[in-house]
Structure formats: C-alpha cells, structure tokens
Design an enzyme around this catalytic site. Sequence first.
Site, short mmCIF file in Angstrom:
data_model
loop_
_atom_site.label_atom_id
_atom_site.label_comp_id
_atom_site.label_asym_id
_atom_site.label_seq_id
_atom_site.Cartn_x
_atom_site.Cartn_y
_atom_site.Cartn_z
CB SER A 18 2.72 -7.94 1.29
OG SER A 18 1.86 -7.63 2.21
CB THR A 56 -0.88 0.10 1.27
OG1 THR A 56 -1.87 -0.99 1.01
CG2 THR A 56 -1.77 1.35 1.29
CB THR A 85 0.56 -3.40 6.48
OG1 THR A 85 -0.77 -3.78 5.70
CG2 THR A 85 0.75 -1.91 6.26
CG ASP A 86 -2.60 -7.25 4.12
OD1 ASP A 86 -2.67 -6.45 4.96
OD2 ASP A 86 -3.07 -7.06 3.01
C1 SIN Z 1 -0.19 -5.28 1.04
O1 SIN Z 1 0.12 -5.76 2.15
O2 SIN Z 1 0.56 -5.23 0.00
C2 SIN Z 1 -1.51 -4.48 0.77
C3 SIN Z 1 -1.86 -3.94 2.24
C4 SIN Z 1 -0.91 -3.03 2.82
O3 SIN Z 1 0.06 -2.81 2.30
O4 SIN Z 1 -1.46 -2.15 3.84
#
Ligand code: SIN
Length: 315
Positions: A58, A12, A91-92
């Site tokens: 991710s 993100t 973040t995931d």
């Molecule tokens: C991801 O994990 O690539 C998408 C969600 C995020 O980064 O918050």
Amino acid sequence: MKSVVILGTGGTIAGTGHDPDRSWQYRAAQLSVSQLVDAVPELKGVPLEALQVAQIDSKDMSWAVWRALGQALQTQLAREDVAGVVITHGTDTLEETAYLLHCLVDGRKPVVLTAAMRPATAPDADGPANLRDAVRVVQEAARRGLGGVVAVLHGRIWAGSQVRKAHSSALDAFDGGGRPPLALLDETGAWREAITPWPLSGKAGWQALRAEPPRVEIIHSHADADGWMVQAVLAHARQHGPLKGLVLAGTGHGTLHQGLEAAVTQAVAQGVTVWRSSRVARGGVSSREGDVLAACGELTPSQARVALMLYLLGV
Ligand code: SIN
C-alpha cells in the site's frame, strides 16, 4: 443470511516470507484474498465472497487503485443480498483510503478496512484474527443497522475518519489521533464494549473518483525550511502541469518557517489552494482569526491531502 464481500488490495496481511524466524523479511501482497479467507477456520460456513481488486504494497497506493476500489464498492454495496464489505489493505496508507472512503460512502451499510502488521507466514501473524474480526463487525453492524467506514485492527474498531498508523512495527499500531476507539472486541471478535457512537458517513460522492485527480503535494516545515521546495514544485508545475493544492505539515499548531511562509504566499498568488496541517501527531490545527490558510483540524497531512483533492473536485 446476507453475504459479506471481501475486497482484497494486498498489503502485509497478504504478505509472505521464507523464514518464519525473520518475519520482518517478507514481500507484501503475495496471497490472494481467497487464500486469506481460506486460512481463517472461523469463516468456514459464513456466506462470503472474495474479490481481488488490486495486489499492491500500500506504499504504492494510487488514485487508479482508489478508482477501482470505489467501483467495486459501489457495485457490491448496491446489492440487496450483501450486508456490507470488508477491505483487506496494507497498513501504510490505510488512513488515506479509510478517510477517502469515509468521505465517499453513503453510510447505509458497513465498510470495514482491516490489515496486518505481520505477514501471513509469521508465527505471530495477526491477519487471520483481524480478518475474522472484520467480518464479524460487518455482520454485527448490519444487524444493528449501522453503516459507514471503520477500521478493525488488533481488537479495536476505529472510525474511518480518524484512524491512523501510529507505530511502525507494533502489533497494536493504530490509534485515533487522540480519539478513543469506537468499541473493543473480545478474543472471539464479538463487540465487548461501545466507547463512542458509530461514525457517520459522508455523502455518496463516487463520481469524484472518475475525475482526473488534481495534483496536491505535501510540504513539511522544519529547521531551514526556506521555501525552496515550494519554488521547486511551482517550477516543475510550470513545465509538467498545474499544481492545484498544497498541504503544509507545519510545526506545532501548523506554524511555518518564515522562509516557507513567504514562498507559500507566492503559491497562493499563483492560484494554488494551500491548507495548513501539523506534523505533530495529536491535537490538530484549528483556524485562528486572520488566518489566510485553511486549517485542517485533526486530519493528518496525508488525510488532509485527500480532503483537499476532494474539495478541489467539488465533493
Ligand atoms: C503495506 O502497507 O502494504 C505494507 C505494510 C503493511 O501492510 O503493514
């Protein structure tokens, strides 16, 4: 002054949307890592190099991306003129990558993961401040002679071995599974206060990423968990290749529904290594007398899966 290398993997933090008022509607992994750096005025004049290692959401993290990331890290950390490395990540699955790298990096230099909960086009985009903070943490850690893997998110430094996503949408989305952050940052990214000692690293195990990944699956215990899932993965493995490990996300202190437990006994008898974690966010799972299955301590089920893969690879 030594350089900070920034390795981009997507997420993100590199996401964009068309409508700033509907910032939850966006696509992750659209901007290059160089574009992310260019968007942070405080990084102008800082000796930086930006390298794109992957460009993914991710949720789609894979061993192949980890292998590419490991190769890039190994090369960059070996350079005399590099103080340390920042990784921009989604973040995931950040907790899985952070834990993996914690186990593989030798700890002579800092490796800082960062991410964002809002895409770059959102009015409250948190990526630029997180990236600025991550670079500052690399510089300051290198100055203090600290190495190892940490995550810098929302003004906090978390140990790479402990950090995990604990909220699906808040800007302050990460915690340490009940452990405090290592330190807090002020609004300029400077270290305000150390709370616990800097973590220590694993043991240079890059060769593990060159191997074929052993198949390890995660199965939850829940009401009516009668072992059907275990039977299903064993049957699938008989046709498509061996199942090497299972991580059980148990109830409470890693307990299992009796139906699941019976099926797990069969899996163990067929040579599958089975570890026990908990679906509960805090408190972890410790070994008890008479335990047949190893307990995963405070690791989340997805971190425990990484740990079991490395164990099976002999790291
Ligand atoms: C991801 O994990 O690539 C998408 C969600 C995020 O980064 O918050």
